[in-house]
Design an enzyme around this catalytic site. Structure first.
Site, PDB file in Angstrom:
ATOM      1  N   GLU A 173       0.254  -1.073   0.094  1.00 23.64           N
ATOM      2  CA  GLU A 173       0.097   0.121   0.102  1.00 23.64           C
ATOM      3  C   GLU A 173       0.941   1.064  -0.255  1.00 23.64           C
ATOM      4  O   GLU A 173       0.481   2.029   0.852  1.00 23.64           O
ATOM      5  CB  GLU A 173      -0.793   0.275   1.303  1.00 23.64           C
ATOM      6  CG  GLU A 173      -2.015  -1.566   0.897  1.00 23.64           C
ATOM      7  CD  GLU A 173      -2.342  -1.049   2.436  1.00 23.64           C
ATOM      8  OE1 GLU A 173      -3.017  -0.347   2.970  1.00 23.64           O
ATOM      9  OE2 GLU A 173      -3.878  -1.946   2.135  1.00 23.64           O
ATOM     10  N   ASN A 200       2.040  -5.105  -3.202  1.00 20.02           N
ATOM     11  CA  ASN A 200       0.447  -5.138  -2.695  1.00 20.02           C
ATOM     12  C   ASN A 200       0.482  -4.172  -2.651  1.00 20.02           C
ATOM     13  O   ASN A 200       0.702  -3.627  -2.082  1.00 20.02           O
ATOM     14  CB  ASN A 200       0.854  -6.558  -1.568  1.00 20.02           C
ATOM     15  CG  ASN A 200      -0.265  -7.447  -1.497  1.00 20.02           C
ATOM     16  OD1 ASN A 200      -0.719  -7.377  -2.645  1.00 20.02           O
ATOM     17  ND2 ASN A 200      -0.833  -7.066  -0.329  1.00 20.02           N
ATOM     18  N   HIS A 241      -9.996  -6.368  -2.685  1.00 19.88           N
ATOM     19  CA  HIS A 241     -10.938  -6.117  -1.522  1.00 19.88           C
ATOM     20  C   HIS A 241     -11.564  -5.727  -2.120  1.00 19.88           C
ATOM     21  O   HIS A 241     -12.355  -4.230  -2.515  1.00 19.88           O
ATOM     22  CB  HIS A 241     -10.411  -5.501  -0.830  1.00 19.88           C
ATOM     23  CG  HIS A 241      -9.495  -6.155   0.602  1.00 19.88           C
ATOM     24  ND1 HIS A 241     -10.115  -7.178   1.005  1.00 19.88           N
ATOM     25  CD2 HIS A 241      -8.266  -5.897   0.786  1.00 19.88           C
ATOM     26  CE1 HIS A 241      -8.493  -7.499   1.691  1.00 19.88           C
ATOM     27  NE2 HIS A 241      -7.647  -6.691   1.705  1.00 19.88           N
ATOM     28  N   GLU A 280      -5.715 -11.624  -1.710  1.00 20.22           N
ATOM     29  CA  GLU A 280      -7.227 -10.672  -0.860  1.00 20.22           C
ATOM     30  C   GLU A 280      -7.952 -10.538  -1.095  1.00 20.22           C
ATOM     31  O   GLU A 280      -8.879  -9.784  -0.312  1.00 20.22           O
ATOM     32  CB  GLU A 280      -6.490 -10.028   0.073  1.00 20.22           C
ATOM     33  CG  GLU A 280      -4.629  -9.529   0.895  1.00 20.22           C
ATOM     34  CD  GLU A 280      -4.124  -8.446   2.015  1.00 20.22           C
ATOM     35  OE1 GLU A 280      -5.120  -7.234   2.047  1.00 20.22           O
ATOM     36  OE2 GLU A 280      -3.360  -8.399   1.698  1.00 20.22           O
ATOM     37  N   ASP A 337     -11.601 -10.789  -0.942  1.00 19.37           N
ATOM     38  CA  ASP A 337     -13.030 -10.723  -0.554  1.00 19.37           C
ATOM     39  C   ASP A 337     -13.931  -9.547  -0.853  1.00 19.37           C
ATOM     40  O   ASP A 337     -13.856  -9.025  -1.486  1.00 19.37           O
ATOM     41  CB  ASP A 337     -13.211 -10.201   1.063  1.00 19.37           C
ATOM     42  CG  ASP A 337     -12.459  -9.256   1.713  1.00 19.37           C
ATOM     43  OD1 ASP A 337     -12.046  -8.262   0.907  1.00 19.37           O
ATOM     44  OD2 ASP A 337     -12.295  -9.171   2.923  1.00 19.37           O
TER      45      ASP A 337
HETATM   46  C1  XIL Z   1      -6.176  -6.286   8.061  1.00 25.60           C
HETATM   47  C2  XIL Z   1      -6.548  -7.830   9.073  1.00 25.60           C
HETATM   48  O1  XIL Z   1      -7.946  -8.489   8.420  1.00 25.60           O
HETATM   49  C3  XIL Z   1      -6.901  -7.658  10.859  1.00 25.60           C
HETATM   50  O2  XIL Z   1      -7.120  -7.974  11.217  1.00 25.60           O
HETATM   51  C4  XIL Z   1      -5.771  -6.354  10.887  1.00 25.60           C
HETATM   52  O3  XIL Z   1      -6.937  -5.705  12.295  1.00 25.60           O
HETATM   53  C5  XIL Z   1      -5.901  -5.146  10.249  1.00 25.60           C
HETATM   54  O4  XIL Z   1      -5.691  -5.366   9.025  1.00 25.60           O
HETATM   55  N1  XIL Z   1      -4.817  -4.802   3.632  1.00 25.60           N
HETATM   56  C6  XIL Z   1      -3.660  -5.337   4.368  1.00 25.60           C
HETATM   57  C7  XIL Z   1      -3.977  -6.608   5.805  1.00 25.60           C
HETATM   58  O5  XIL Z   1      -2.717  -5.931   2.876  1.00 25.60           O
HETATM   59  O6  XIL Z   1      -2.964  -6.983   6.014  1.00 25.60           O
HETATM   60  C8  XIL Z   1      -5.374  -5.440   5.855  1.00 25.60           C
HETATM   61  O7  XIL Z   1      -5.554  -6.803   7.404  1.00 25.60           O
HETATM   62  C9  XIL Z   1      -6.517  -6.061   5.316  1.00 25.60           C
HETATM   63  C10 XIL Z   1      -6.012  -4.935   4.325  1.00 25.60           C
END
Ligand code: XIL
Length: 338
Positions: free
Chosen positions: A155, A196, A232, A261, A263
């Site tokens: 990020e 990422n 996401h 990641e 979802d």
């Molecule tokens: C999130 C986790 O799922 C949570 O449990 C934590 O509190 C915060 O981080 N992008 C990412 C992940 O790269 O590491 C994040 O994970 C979600 C967004």
């Protein structure tokens, strides 16, 4: 779904024919696990605590996936919250599980502005650079040879494609990115090293910035091997435009891509129509990856609505995973794996 070359499925069938397949409990989901319908890695974020305390969670993970990404256990804030005091317990447990069950591990994540201990953020530039190099070297070496891919930087861009104003950016400047990839590569030359980010699924100013940076780094001989698109998504905002073409253009730079990641959030409460839209989003994410030769991995950010970061972070949204809280496959799962 679009069927990919069913390499793993064929292997499973051969083993079964040879009569050496071990008995498996009747699956709550489709009879062929997700990991066996594709030759890509299929993963989930996992939490060491649930892996240890919930046998049903562990069983579904073991059956369906062949990659694991520690959800929080490898982040700086977990590993070294207090300077000089390391806690490897969760990360070690996940790596041990992965090795015992022949799963690969995506290391997540070495350099991130979030879940970063205050003591690191407070360091002056020169010391920050030394500490960052140490952190990367120590962590990557600890799991040398056991991590298939590392999310090295996470990020680092704003939505408009400019660099995010993090402590690393402020104190070390643009060049920190090339440095951290070189340090990670020196510590474990066998791991594929990724940049990422989120909101880079489609073509937009942020994914353009990632594309340009990767192009520059590759020209400079920096050991970057992949781009992770977090994916996401929320059914509220539409499916990202140009997703598959964007994956393809990134791979044209000579790197792999991975969905890291995935979802798909639903405004609560979920209903049949929303679950159907969610299924179509997941299916498009999956198919786009299957269609791009160098899309090597499809990892979801958790597999069950029982444990998901979404309700905590996005008020009014939830039910973002492939399995419900009782570990029953949702329409999104059966759309991909009928
Ligand atoms: C999130 C986790 O799922 C949570 O449990 C934590 O509190 C915060 O981080 N992008 C990412 C992940 O790269 O590491 C994040 O994970 C979600 C967004």
């Amino acid at each position: 779904m679009v069927h990919a070359i069913p390499v793993k499925r064929a292997l499973v069938a051969m083993v079964a024919l040879a009569g050496v397949a071990v008995w498996q409990a009747p699956a709550a989901s489709a009879s062929v696990p997700l990991k066996d319908i594709t030759h890509r890695y299929v993963g989930s974020a996992v939490a060491a605590s649930y892996l240890a305390s919930e046998p049903d969670y562990r069983a579904v993970l073991t059956r369906e996936f062949d990659n694991v990404t520690p959800e929080n256990e490898m982040k700086w804030g977990t590993i070294e919250a207090v300077r000089g005091q390391y806690d490897w317990s969760g990360a070690d447990a996940i790596v041990r599980y992965a090795q015992a069950h022949h799963k690969t591990v995506r290391g997540h994540t070495l350099v991130w502005h979030s879940q970063l201990p205050d003591w690191v953020a407070a360091l002056p530039a020169g010391e920050l650079r030394r500490v960052l190099r140490d952190h990367i070297t120590t962590e990557v070496k600890r799991y040398k040879g056991k991590i298939r891919a590392w999310d090295v930087v996470n990020e680092i861009f704003n939505e408009d494609g400019t660099r995010r104003d993090t402590v690393f950016q402020q104190k070390l400047g643009d060049g920190f990115v090339a440095d951290v990839f070189r340090w990670a590569h020196a510590a474990d030359p066998s791991a594929t090293l990724y940049i990422n980010d989120y909101n880079i699924e489609g073509k937009n100013p942020k994914s353009d910035a990632v594309y340009d940076l990767v192009k520059t780094l590759r020209r400079q001989g920096v050991p970057i091997g992949g781009v992770g698109v977090q994916a996401h998504l929320s059914i509220q905002y539409g499916f990202p435009e140009g997703y598959q073409a964007n994956l393809k253009r990134l791979t044209s730079l000579g790197v792999d891509v991975a969905v890291t990641e995935a979802d798909v959030r639903i405004p609560t409460p979920p209903d049949a129509a929303k679950l159907d839209t969610q299924a179509s989003y997941f299916d498009q994410l999956w198919d786009g990856c299957q269609a791009v030769r160098k899309c090597v991995e499809f990892t979801a950010w958790g597999f069950t609505d029982r444990h998901s970061w979404v309700p905590d972070v996005f008020p009014g949204e939830g039910a973002a995973c492939l399995f419900d809280a009782d570990l029953k496959p949702k329409p999104a799962y059966t759309r991909i794996n009928p």
